[in-house]
Every structure is written in structure tokens, then in C-alpha cells.
Design a protein around this motif. Structure first.
Motif, PDB file in Angstrom:
ATOM      1  N   HIS A 110       0.805  -1.279  -0.115  1.00 56.82           N
ATOM      2  CA  HIS A 110       0.015  -0.040   0.242  1.00 56.82           C
ATOM      3  C   HIS A 110       0.940   1.298   0.009  1.00 56.82           C
ATOM      4  O   HIS A 110       1.667   1.417   0.640  1.00 56.82           O
ATOM      5  CB  HIS A 110      -0.890   0.036   1.194  1.00 56.82           C
ATOM      6  N   HIS A 115       1.825  -5.722   3.518  1.00 56.84           N
ATOM      7  CA  HIS A 115       1.028  -6.371   4.530  1.00 56.84           C
ATOM      8  C   HIS A 115       0.329  -7.682   3.774  1.00 56.84           C
ATOM      9  O   HIS A 115       0.030  -7.609   2.736  1.00 56.84           O
ATOM     10  CB  HIS A 115      -0.075  -5.440   5.124  1.00 56.84           C
ATOM     11  N   THR A 173      -6.011  -8.988   4.111  1.00 55.35           N
ATOM     12  CA  THR A 173      -7.339  -9.710   4.716  1.00 55.35           C
ATOM     13  C   THR A 173      -8.890  -9.167   4.209  1.00 55.35           C
ATOM     14  O   THR A 173      -8.447  -8.145   3.333  1.00 55.35           O
ATOM     15  CB  THR A 173      -7.330  -9.372   6.414  1.00 55.35           C
ATOM     16  N   ASP A 214      -6.877  -2.712   3.456  1.00 51.61           N
ATOM     17  CA  ASP A 214      -5.603  -2.160   4.043  1.00 51.61           C
ATOM     18  C   ASP A 214      -5.417  -2.075   5.703  1.00 51.61           C
ATOM     19  O   ASP A 214      -4.886  -1.553   6.291  1.00 51.61           O
ATOM     20  CB  ASP A 214      -5.657  -0.649   3.461  1.00 51.61           C
ATOM     21  N   ALA A 215      -6.055  -3.428   6.074  1.00 51.60           N
ATOM     22  CA  ALA A 215      -5.793  -3.496   7.495  1.00 51.60           C
ATOM     23  C   ALA A 215      -5.380  -4.728   8.002  1.00 51.60           C
ATOM     24  O   ALA A 215      -5.481  -5.352   9.091  1.00 51.60           O
ATOM     25  CB  ALA A 215      -7.274  -3.351   8.340  1.00 51.60           C
ATOM     26  N   ALA A 225      -5.182   5.035   4.443  1.00 52.40           N
ATOM     27  CA  ALA A 225      -5.737   3.816   3.967  1.00 52.40           C
ATOM     28  C   ALA A 225      -6.730   4.180   2.517  1.00 52.40           C
ATOM     29  O   ALA A 225      -7.238   5.290   2.618  1.00 52.40           O
ATOM     30  CB  ALA A 225      -6.469   2.939   4.889  1.00 52.40           C
ATOM     31  N   ASN A 271      -3.614 -10.461  14.335  1.00 48.16           N
ATOM     32  CA  ASN A 271      -3.322  -9.354  12.944  1.00 48.16           C
ATOM     33  C   ASN A 271      -2.067  -8.650  13.177  1.00 48.16           C
ATOM     34  O   ASN A 271      -2.006  -7.337  12.660  1.00 48.16           O
ATOM     35  CB  ASN A 271      -4.718  -8.391  13.238  1.00 48.16           C
ATOM     36  N   ARG A 272      -1.246  -9.165  13.721  1.00 42.65           N
ATOM     37  CA  ARG A 272       0.362  -8.686  13.811  1.00 42.65           C
ATOM     38  C   ARG A 272       1.229  -9.706  13.095  1.00 42.65           C
ATOM     39  O   ARG A 272       0.831 -10.752  12.979  1.00 42.65           O
ATOM     40  CB  ARG A 272       0.659  -8.035  15.270  1.00 42.65           C
ATOM     41  N   ASP A 289     -10.646  -7.037   5.429  1.00 44.72           N
ATOM     42  CA  ASP A 289     -10.619  -5.803   5.671  1.00 44.72           C
ATOM     43  C   ASP A 289      -9.693  -4.836   5.236  1.00 44.72           C
ATOM     44  O   ASP A 289      -8.464  -5.036   5.264  1.00 44.72           O
ATOM     45  CB  ASP A 289     -10.574  -5.614   7.721  1.00 44.72           C
ATOM     46  N   ARG A 326      -2.045  -2.025  16.306  1.00 42.46           N
ATOM     47  CA  ARG A 326      -2.096  -2.139  15.047  1.00 42.46           C
ATOM     48  C   ARG A 326      -0.955  -3.046  14.345  1.00 42.46           C
ATOM     49  O   ARG A 326      -0.992  -3.312  13.348  1.00 42.46           O
ATOM     50  CB  ARG A 326      -2.342  -0.787  14.383  1.00 42.46           C
ATOM     51  N   LEU A 382       0.634   3.157   6.542  1.00 39.91           N
ATOM     52  CA  LEU A 382      -0.561   2.615   7.154  1.00 39.91           C
ATOM     53  C   LEU A 382      -0.427   3.025   8.772  1.00 39.91           C
ATOM     54  O   LEU A 382       0.585   2.563   9.138  1.00 39.91           O
ATOM     55  CB  LEU A 382      -1.037   1.443   6.771  1.00 39.91           C
ATOM     56  N   PRO A 383      -1.618   2.988   9.531  1.00 41.69           N
ATOM     57  CA  PRO A 383      -2.904   3.321   9.255  1.00 41.69           C
ATOM     58  C   PRO A 383      -3.172   4.600   8.641  1.00 41.69           C
ATOM     59  O   PRO A 383      -4.416   4.849   8.201  1.00 41.69           O
ATOM     60  CB  PRO A 383      -3.643   3.082  10.426  1.00 41.69           C
TER      61      PRO A 383
END
Lengths: 287, 287, 287, 287
Positions: free
Chosen positions: C195, C224, C227, C231-232, C203, C281-282, C229, D214, C199-200
Motif C-alpha cells: 500500500h 501487509h 485480509t 488495508d487493515a 488507507a 493481526n500482527r 478488511d 495495529r 498505514l494506518p
């Protein structure tokens, strides 16, 4: 990018009151629309540097007389060194490589994508290895193996080729040969090299080995114009990346490759955009 | 920070299978709760490095026998060099300064804010200028003017003072004197210096002048342990900042001050946290 | 690089005393020579992460039984999630592109130079523009134009193609389409996106425009895992470059291209080297 | 630094041919020796920005008439917004703090060392904790505890105090209160804040917690002028530092402290040197 029909004027001269006003007045009065103007005064040595780019659309002076006008009206009066370029006259670049391809691919990728206002008709190497890459991109590739005995002779041929292809500047993309003064003098401040260290640290051969041995925590890469003094020409740009005790020479080489290609390509871009002036073995690089 | 009652063990030894398991098994079996474990194997020289920190709350071996147990059960078996520290025994630090205050203020600000697990009872200088700063923070300040003739004598007095204050390590916060081998040898790998360049570039005096003269595009600062070889001891940390043709020596000095203080303080923090091992004039610095 | 015949084991599990010793003991006892070992304990959530690579030359357990042994002797005992890889089994990668070539050239340049232990048999695009580049490098290129109506259908074909080519992971090299959950779920933590912002921040679409509008002084790029979601997903890597008031959106795009390609390629390299674990999510990214 | 007797002129106005020449001609003709000149043209919005500093030694126009002359001869003609400063008139700065001392020490250390051309007579806080630090440096310190009910009243007192001390600009050195519009409007573009994130990411409270949650790989700090829109004023400067999966919120806070103090102090320095112009919620920051 792609400004249609602009002129770029690069100047350096002794600093005096009024130069900036004189140059901008001249362009304004001739109906030149100034697009970019950068100037810098070295207060220690009292030297004035300037880069100005203007649109030629309504410029009153005919294109082929501009240089004369500048010479007469400005340069003589202020003892200026100046160079004048036109955006529609693309500089012609040659690349010298050996066996490593990472810098070459980076240059070719940008060239192929049309990022740069440049012609790239010629690649010269001391090895045949990268010929397929040149072929892939449709660029002429010539091999001149170099050894102690044939160096002068081979470089003479290379020089001939550079002239034949009307090359304006040369990029050494990890070319593993020291150029002789004859070749260097033919392209003063027009041969760009990438050295794989943070100069002046680790000049010469095997800088990653030396960096590893010394235990540094940051490694770098340096782009510079080539002079007859090895790795000591005017520095154009530098960048660095962190390393730790975990890094081996091999991993430094790997991290360094990314630095080398980016630092080299940025220097080439600045050169193509005529944003570099040299003075006393240093560079003025405008944004 | 402020872990109540932990032990830190630093090890380096020839690499062999099973060391890591042996050390962690030993701690686990004695009911030590491992909080941090870092290890690194130098594959070229076959050396194993480790830092392990564990809570002492339920540790079975009495505190004053731990060193003996490690020596008997681990060190002899694996030919280990090891050091053992306890978090409640704060290291005692002395600062050497000359006239510049930026590094001193940075160290004192952190000390005053309680950021570090350290005692700071003593500042030594070759000039009286910064005594008011020491007074302000309530720290003893002694002046030993140095010249060619009195150097040995003055350093002997400094050394005596360091012993009298039970100093464990020394921080040279832009101290503008070269230490003699006698002083250096009394604190091997325990004197931290900040050099105002990106070593090994621009070792010695006036690095910003040299950097400006060379026309570099990045300047740096380097923290290192002091050895008898000037500016050539094991590098702890480095950082850099960009400069351009516009930078004068004066502006480089100004930008450099921020680098110097941050790079020095980071090194001091790593030293206080016992996260640095030295080996063959290089450092292993754990996160 | 080019380790002949090694195994890589990735583990995460609840933290307990003795795991590290158990794993290393297992490998040592079976005559595996450990080449790299990285471990990390998340103290907040009490989770243990490990990556260990060992030479298989003298390893006693036959290759096709290693997984069973690990499962029986270690995984069940410590409630481990684990994955086992062999260095001689190259992962197979597909690239998705749209019209911009800079990331693609960077990936292809590295692949062509043999920097990575990977197979790259397939490029998929929603535009025909970059087919000549794929041809140049001898890689199959398929075009699936996407619009609102045909998206599900086209993605189904893409998915079929990915399976047909035995693709293990996908790289979105500035692919300008949002993938639907169906495709994403087929490659969990195995689709890498770049991206073009830090981020964040910024986004979604047109991050350089947003960055310019906000007047930031630094721009970035973020790799990244994709997922559902947007760009998350878990961030693999980030890098930044300075901008000033002089930068236009166009010049930010130009500076950003270099970031994007380097940040993406670094993430791909880490993935190929099996150095990334994901958790809540990390990512845990080993050096 | 400390140029004796110079004038600084900051200008922004609609771009037209001839402005640069008109300004420099004016100064030259009045025998002003130009020391620094920076200009920038925003080509999108056609706005001209300029900072020029000249020595007053031989300047013909008397000092107290310069503003009038500029207004008459230049500003009216070119619809300029301009501000005129004299180097011997030091700006007066107040600092707002809460309980954290790192930014305060950094500011005070520089002030004490005489790095800046500024007066610092006043520190205001909502807590008494840092009064000893102020005392140490001999600076007046006033405490105004803030709660929901007394905010308007307390800020009115603070504003009175700022006026009484003839304060020109305010620095929020990790002041943990949101200022009300009344106070902000009294110092437009003259209240500098440090936010402990890379804005616009993680605006508002607890940015390190949010960054950790995040899973970012880089954290930052942002200096900006305060507007009534929280954390959304014109950005002056930003810097970043790498973090990894190993970083806890606590270690991010620790790394962040160094960023915060350096980024804040750099912004204060630029403000003191009158090198910042604001325009449409963005800044032009000259080197």
C-alpha cells in the motif's frame, strides 16, 4: 516530467548584488514563464549558483539565439559559467556493467517505464554475462574484456563507440574496472559511479568486507562523479541502512544491493534533470 | 525497567550443540522464571552469545551462590566467559565533560527523570565551565586541567577519584582529551565515547570540517568503547542525518549535536541494561 | 541463501518453561546441526514464537517422517501450531499487476538474478499493458478485465489458474483491484500487498493526494498480508522518505515508487525465507 | 546564529512575474547585503513565498521606517502578506508542561547553552511536579490545575499571564490538556505542539497503545501549530524510528521520547529563526 518545450539555465559565478534580479528580469522581459527557480549562495567562497527553468512558448528570443543573448547580456557582465539545455533535446546515456544485474535492471525498468527524459542506446561491459538482459530490452551491448595489457587499447575502442553513439553521459552500474584518466577526461563530471560504501569510509575494493570487519552498525552507498582520484570525485547522493551483529558479509551485500540501485538511479535522475552543479569537488544538487 | 529482583547472565563461548538447552534447563529447574532471552551464534567464528534475564522470586539457589553454580555446572563444561548481574545492584557511572553541554544535559535529564537504573555521583572535567550544571543537579564536579606536562599526574588523580566513588563505567560526553592507556586499561569496555562522525570516516579531530570539505550528503555520530587505538574501539551504535550543499560547518555542528546526544544516550542505556557483549573489537548489542 | 538441504520449523504456542530446550534437544539428539535459531516470547499474551533452521545432512529421522515426529514429540505436548518447510522445495509465487511496472520490474529483476529461492510461473492482470514485460522474462501472463458485473466470475477463473499452477502465495504488485473474500480466504496470510502510504494513515484510494493535502513531511509505504478488511491486514514492513513543501503530488508519486518496490520486495523475501509468523493481526518478522 | 543586526522579511502573495526581482532590487538599492534568500512558488495555487534576510549595517532606510517602505513600495503593489523581524529583537517563548520532563529538559538545555535567539521567562503547568526543574533553571513557574469546571477560568488566567510576560509564542511540551479556542485564537500559528505519533495516524489519546495494537513497524512524532481542530493543525516537522514485534508499549514510549524532544525542538528552532510560513493548513519550512 515531460514539460513541453522548456529551457534550463545553470549558472555559477562570483556572488554580487543583483545577479538574481538580472537573470529573472531578462527572462520575464522576454516573456519567458519561469517554472522553477533554485538559487544558492556559498557565503564562504562568495559563489552564486542558480538553476532556472522556463517555458519557451511565448519566449521572444528565437531558440538558437538564446545562448548568445545570455552570453552577451548576462554571462560577460557577471563572469558567469553557464550551461543552457532544452527539454526536448534528450541526453543520451550509456551504461557500463560487469556481472551484477541489480543496478542495470533498476535503470532499465525506469527507462522502459518512460520515467526519464533520456535516450539509452548503448551498454558496454567487460563480460558477456548480461547481454541477454540488454537483448531483452532491445539495447546494443558490446563486450570489451579488460586485462592489464589491453586496457588502453580496449578503452580507446569504448571511447570511439561512445562518440559514435553520441553519448552525453555514462553510468557505471557496478562496473568493476577502474577507468583510466583518458576516458575520464573525455567526460568530465559526466561519468556517474555507484560505490558500495558510505564514502569516504571504505573506499576501494571489498567495502562490505571492511565494514563487517570494523563492526559498523550502518552501511551505505554513494553516487559520485568519477575523477582520476579513485572514489574521491564529487559526491552526488548517499543513503544508508542499519545492520546489526547478526549481519554477515553476505547479508550486507544483499541489503546493500537495494541501496546501490536506488542511490545510483536517484543520481542519474538528477543528472538527467540538469539539477547538479559541481564546484571544488563538491556538488550543488537542487531539489 | 524497574524489574524487581532479576538476574542477568551474559555468556559467550565456543558454539556447541546443547548450550542453549543446558542454560535454559538450569534456570527452569531451579524455578527461575525467564523474562528475556536473546542468543546469537556467529557462524563464521563458531561463537555462541547469550543474554538471559530471569526473576529471582522463586529461584532455589541462594543469590550469593548463583555465580558458583553457574561456574561449576555450565561455565566449566562449555568453556564459557560469563558475567552475572542483579537488577537491584545499580551500576555507578561517571561522566567526563569539557565545555559543551548538550550531551551532559541529555544524560542528566534522563537520570533526573529516573529513566535509567543507574547511580550518577560524579562528573569530571578539564574545565570549570559546566560546574553550575552539575551543581544544579546536585552532582559532585571535579576539575582537572590537562596539559602535556601534567597529563599522567592528573589522570592518576582522576583514576583515584573513580575508585573512591566506586565507579563501574565512564561516559565521555564530548570530553576533548585523549585518555592515556593506563586509564583505559582500568576500565576495559567500560568507557563509552561519542565521536561526532560516522566512523570509520573522519576519525580524529574536526570531523565536521572534514565532512564539509569532502562534500558528503549525510553526517553521522558513533558511540563506541574506548580502546588505546583512537576512535577505533568496538562500535556500539551509529546514527545519521542528511545534509545538503546548503549546510555550513556551523549548521552541521548544530545538526550533529542532536545526533551525538541521542546516539550517546542510547549506548549508555544499552550498557546499563547489560545488553552489550564485545568480541574481537565488535559488539553484540541485544534489542 | 542456497542452503543445501535444510529444514525450517516455525512454531507458536502458549509460553511454558522448557519449550526452547525441548525443541533444541530434539534437533540435537537427532543429529541436526542448527544453523539459525530465533525465538520471541510475547510476555503480555504469554505466547512463544520460534523459527529454527537446521541442516538435514546427518539428521537421523527420514525426511518424510519429520513432521510426524514433531507432531508426536513436541506439538501435542506443548499445544504447538507449527509449520515445517524444506529448503529444496521452492515456494511458487504468482504476481498480480495492473498498469504500473515499477514493482513488477523489481520483483522480476531479483527473480532473474536468482536472488530468491522461489518459482515464478504466473502473472495475472486486469489489463494487457504489461504482457510484453512478462514475455520478455518468459513468464505466463493472463488478462482478466474486471468490472462490477464480472468480478466474481473472473476471480473464480483466477483462483482456478492459481491452483492449476500450484501457486503457494500471491504478490499484489500495485494491483488496482480489491480482492473479494473468496479469493482472500483461499490464501490466508499468503497474499502480500503493497500500500502506497504509511498505514494506518491514508488507507484506501489516492494516498499521495491525501498526504499532499494534509501537508505531511514524510511519506511511506506498507507491505501487509491481505485480509477481508481493506488495508487493515497484518503489517509486514514499512519504510518512509522525507518530503517538503516543494513536493507536488507528482513528485510524491515518484519518490513513493522507490519505497513501494523496496518495501514490497523485502516483504516477499521474508515470506520466501519463511521468517514471518502472524498472530492477532500482527506479524513476528525474524531477522 | 547571532547575526548582529539583520532584518528578516517573510512574504507570501499571488505569484506574478517580477516579484523576486522587485524585492531583491529594493534591498540591493538601499544597500542591504542579502545574507539568505529562499523562495518557493506553489504552481498549483499560484502563490509566491519568500524569506530574505539582510544585514542592516549600511541599509539606508532607518530601521523604524522599513516596514512602511516595504508596505508602500512592495506589499501594495503585489498584494503581499508580509512580516518583518529584526534579529536583535528576541522572541519571547512560554512553555506549557504537565508531568513528563523529557521535552522540557531538551528545550531548557538548548536555552541554557545559548543555542537559540530567544527569551524564555515563563513555564505554565497543570501540575506542580516540574517546578523544581524550572527553579533549577531560574524560570518562573505557575500552576493552574485544570478540571471540567474551571477550565475557562484557568485559561483566562493563563492568557493574562502570557500577556503580562509579553509572550510571542507558546510551546506545548507534552502538555496533556486540550486548549480551548479562546486561547488558541490569541496565538494563531504561534502555539507549537508535539504529538507522539506520525500524524494523521493515531491522532488523539494514547497513540503508542494504538500503534502497538495495529502492529506498525515504524512509529513517529509530529510537531504542528495548534488549531481548534485537535491534532489537525499545520504540520511543521515529523520524524520516525523503527520498531519490531519485540517492542512493547513501554519500549515504544521510551523510543518515542527521543523522537518527541528532537522533533519539537527542531520546530521551535525553525519558528525562532522565522523560517516557517503557513498556508492553507500546511507549512512552508525553509532550510
Amino acid at each position: 516530467m515531460a514539460n513541453d518545450n522548456t529551457a534550463v539555465l545553470l549558472i555559477h559565478c562570483p556572488d554580487r548584488p543583483g545577479i538574481l534580479a538580472a537573470v529573472t528580469d531578462f527572462i520575464n522581459q522576454q516573456k519567458g514563464n519561469i517554472l522553477y527557480l533554485d538559487q544558492y549562495v556559498n557565503r564562504e567562497d562568495h559563489v552564486f549558483f542558480m538553476r532556472v527553468e522556463w517555458a519557451l512558448d511565448n519566449f521572444i528570443i528565437p531558440r538558437d539565439e538564446i545562448e548568445d543573448y545570455i552570453d552577451t547580456l548576462l554571462a560577460k557582465r557577471y563572469s558567469m559559467n553557464f550551461r543552457l539545455y532544452f527539454s526536448d533535446s534528450k541526453p543520451r546515456m550509456a551504461i557500463f556493467v560487469s556481472k551484477m544485474s541489480h543496478c542495470l535492471f533498476d535503470l532499465l525498468g525506469r527507462y522502459h517505464a518512460g520515467e526519464w527524459n533520456v535516450e539509452l542506446p548503448l551498454i558496454i561491459s567487460n563480460h558477456p554475462d548480461l547481454k541477454p538482459v540488454a537483448d531483452q530490452f532491445g539495447i546494443d551491448y558490446f563486450v570489451f574484456p579488460i586485462n592489464k595489457d589491453n586496457k588502453a587499447e580496449q578503452e580507446a575502442k569504448e571511447l570511439e563507440l561512445l562518440k559514435q553513439y553520441n553519448i552525453n553521459f555514462v553510468v557505471l552500474a557496478r562496473y568493476m574496472q577502474v577507468l583510466s584518466p583518458q576516458l575520464i577526461d573525455s567526460y568530465p563530471n559526466r561519468i556517474i559511479n555507484i560505490h558500495h560504501s558510505f564514502l569516504p569510509a571504505f573506499a576501494g575494493a571489498k567495502p562490505y568486507h571492511a565494514a563487517h570487519e570494523r563492526g559498523v552498525k550502518i552501511i551505505g552507498a554513494t553516487s559520485h562523479y568519477v575523477t582520476s582520484d579513485l572514489d574521491a570525485g564529487p559526491i552526488i547522493g548517499q543513503d544508508v541502512v542499519r545492520v546489526t551483529h547478526k549481519d554477515t558479509i553476505e547479508s550486507m551485500v544483499r541489503k546493500g544491493r537495494d541501496l546501490e540501485k536506488i542511490v545510483l538511479s536517484r543520481a542519474v535522475e538528477k543528472h538527467i534533470d540538469r539539477k547538479i552543479l559541481t564546484y571544488q569537488n563538491r556538488t550543488v544538487v537542487f531539489d
